[in-house]
Design an enzyme around this catalytic site. Structure first.
Site, PDB file in Angstrom:
ATOM      1  N   ASP A 131       7.953  -8.506  -2.044  1.00 41.21           N
ATOM      2  CA  ASP A 131       7.936  -7.546  -3.147  1.00 41.21           C
ATOM      3  C   ASP A 131       9.187  -7.665  -4.023  1.00 41.21           C
ATOM      4  O   ASP A 131       9.218  -7.150  -5.139  1.00 41.21           O
ATOM      5  CB  ASP A 131       7.951  -6.140  -2.539  1.00 41.21           C
ATOM      6  CG  ASP A 131       6.751  -5.336  -2.978  1.00 41.21           C
ATOM      7  OD1 ASP A 131       6.077  -5.737  -3.931  1.00 41.21           O
ATOM      8  OD2 ASP A 131       6.507  -4.301  -2.349  1.00 41.21           O
ATOM      9  N   GLN A 179       4.922  -0.285   1.070  1.00 42.89           N
ATOM     10  CA  GLN A 179       4.413   0.381  -0.138  1.00 42.89           C
ATOM     11  C   GLN A 179       5.295   1.578  -0.491  1.00 42.89           C
ATOM     12  O   GLN A 179       5.668   2.379   0.359  1.00 42.89           O
ATOM     13  CB  GLN A 179       2.951   0.814   0.097  1.00 42.89           C
ATOM     14  CG  GLN A 179       2.262   1.396  -1.112  1.00 42.89           C
ATOM     15  CD  GLN A 179       2.052   0.385  -2.254  1.00 42.89           C
ATOM     16  OE1 GLN A 179       1.987  -0.814  -2.046  1.00 42.89           O
ATOM     17  NE2 GLN A 179       1.965   0.889  -3.466  1.00 42.89           N
ATOM     18  N   LYS A 215      -4.655  -4.780  -1.961  1.00 35.07           N
ATOM     19  CA  LYS A 215      -3.776  -5.924  -1.689  1.00 35.07           C
ATOM     20  C   LYS A 215      -4.276  -6.684  -0.455  1.00 35.07           C
ATOM     21  O   LYS A 215      -4.309  -7.916  -0.441  1.00 35.07           O
ATOM     22  CB  LYS A 215      -2.329  -5.446  -1.489  1.00 35.07           C
ATOM     23  CG  LYS A 215      -1.685  -4.981  -2.794  1.00 35.07           C
ATOM     24  CD  LYS A 215      -0.341  -4.269  -2.597  1.00 35.07           C
ATOM     25  CE  LYS A 215       0.205  -3.760  -3.936  1.00 35.07           C
ATOM     26  NZ  LYS A 215       1.451  -2.989  -3.830  1.00 35.07           N
TER      27      LYS A 215
HETATM   28  N1  GUN Z   1       4.351   1.201  -5.529  1.00 35.29           N
HETATM   29  C1  GUN Z   1       3.906   0.996  -6.793  1.00 35.29           C
HETATM   30  N2  GUN Z   1       3.942  -0.308  -7.112  1.00 35.29           N
HETATM   31  C2  GUN Z   1       4.420  -0.953  -6.034  1.00 35.29           C
HETATM   32  C3  GUN Z   1       4.700  -2.319  -5.758  1.00 35.29           C
HETATM   33  O1  GUN Z   1       4.506  -3.228  -6.574  1.00 35.29           O
HETATM   34  N3  GUN Z   1       5.186  -2.584  -4.515  1.00 35.29           N
HETATM   35  C4  GUN Z   1       5.426  -1.589  -3.605  1.00 35.29           C
HETATM   36  N4  GUN Z   1       5.923  -1.939  -2.425  1.00 35.29           N
HETATM   37  N5  GUN Z   1       5.193  -0.325  -3.839  1.00 35.29           N
HETATM   38  C5  GUN Z   1       4.694  -0.005  -5.046  1.00 35.29           C
END
Ligand code: GUN
Length: 300
Positions: free
Chosen positions: A120, A97, A53
């Site tokens: 998110d 995350q 990311k």
């Molecule tokens: N863990 C797995 N997918 C995601 C996501 O799209 N965002 C976040 N913050 N954690 C994740």
């Protein structure tokens, strides 16, 4: 036997990222968009996701502030960090995350997520707006969670219109299954959500024109579970002992039966990242608009 079309999430994500990059350049604003990433603990898969990311942000022209907290970090420390990031003008989007270590309650963290920076879309305020929305237009006020949003973009790009279709979502997580089911309903699909306790699963999945597999079990969905010609979206990313990544669907088997299918890797994953960038830029643009509005007021 039918010929399956492969949904190229990687190419679509690249095209979206290119457009976002152009958007940032064209706006020529003094403040660049910024995303703060927060990784707690040392889960290797999460570390890879966050690294990817960050790299995508850099390539697109989004500045990143990278926070890594140890596995034993207390909940209050993360809450303090969120508060600081909320007040930091360089930060337009915040990504915490998931999953978080067991001593942290995700619900507490997501309650504290500054709503205007919730790139998110998991914060409780945004979540409330998302589920209150009764039409697609009302979704413009929300940040739509990245994986379901990426899936909707793929369906749109490949002209799969959910309206009137039978859709089945396998998995009921907050990250994918739950918001996906809600969003497909808003797109006028008839949606069934299946999970680990669902009985006669194959009978239900075989009725689906659109099947979303988000279970986290390698090659769980076999061709007997899929309607001929269905559009299959594979959200799973499972690392096998030989390090290969495989999805939740038996790609080879389904390739003889589904109408469209996403590969793993190269399907949903790159789209999730592209949508995080899009949401961060959406948050950034809002601050530019609100600043220019308040500037105008001062001039008057
Ligand atoms: N863990 C797995 N997918 C995601 C996501 O799209 N965002 C976040 N913050 N954690 C994740």
């Amino acid at each position: 036997m039918i010929k399956t079309q492969i949904i190229d999430g990687k190419a679509l994500a690249l095209a979206i990222r290119q457009k976002l990059k152009e958007d940032i350049r064209k706006l020529g604003a003094q403040t660049k968009p910024g995303l703060a990433t927060v990784l707690v603990g040392d889960d290797p898969a999460s570390a890879v996701y966050v690294r990817n990311k960050i790299a995508a942000c850099k390539e697109t022209g989004i500045e990143t502030i990278d926070h890594k907290l140890g596995a034993a970090t207390g909940e209050n420390e993360l809450l303090d960090l969120l508060q600081r990031l909320g007040g930091d003008r360089r930060v337009h989007g915040i990504l915490v995350q998931m999953p978080l270590p067991p001593q942290m309650r995700a619900s507490k963290i997501l309650e504290a997520m500054p709503e205007e920076k919730d790139a998110d879309g998991f914060g409780v305020k945004n979540w409330g707006r998302l589920y209150q929305a009764k039409s697609l237009t009302e979704l413009e006020n929300c940040f739509i969670p990245c994986t379901p949003l990426g899936i909707l973009k793929m369906l749109e790009a490949y002209r799969v219109n959910p309206e009137g279709k039978m859709a089945c979502v396998i998995g009921r997580s907050n990250i994918v299954g739950k918001p996906m089911a809600h969003l497909l309903t808003l797109h006028n699909a008839t949606v069934t959500v299946c999970h680990s306790k669902t009985k006669k699963l194959a009978e239900i999945t075989r009725r689906a024109d659109i099947l979303i597999a988000a279970i986290g079990r390698p090659r769980f969905v076999t061709k007997e579970m899929v309607k001929e010609g269905a559009c299959v979206i594979d959200v799973g990313i499972n690392r096998m002992n030989d390090e290969r990544l495989v999805g939740d669907c038996d790609f080879e088997g389904l390739s003889q039966r589904s109408g469209l299918i996403t590969p793993v890797p190269g399907g949903v994953g790159p789209m999730t990242i592209a949508m995080l960038l899009a949401n961060t830029i959406k948050a950034w643009k809002r601050t530019l608009n609100s600043r220019s509005t308040s500037d105008t007021r001062i001039e008057k």
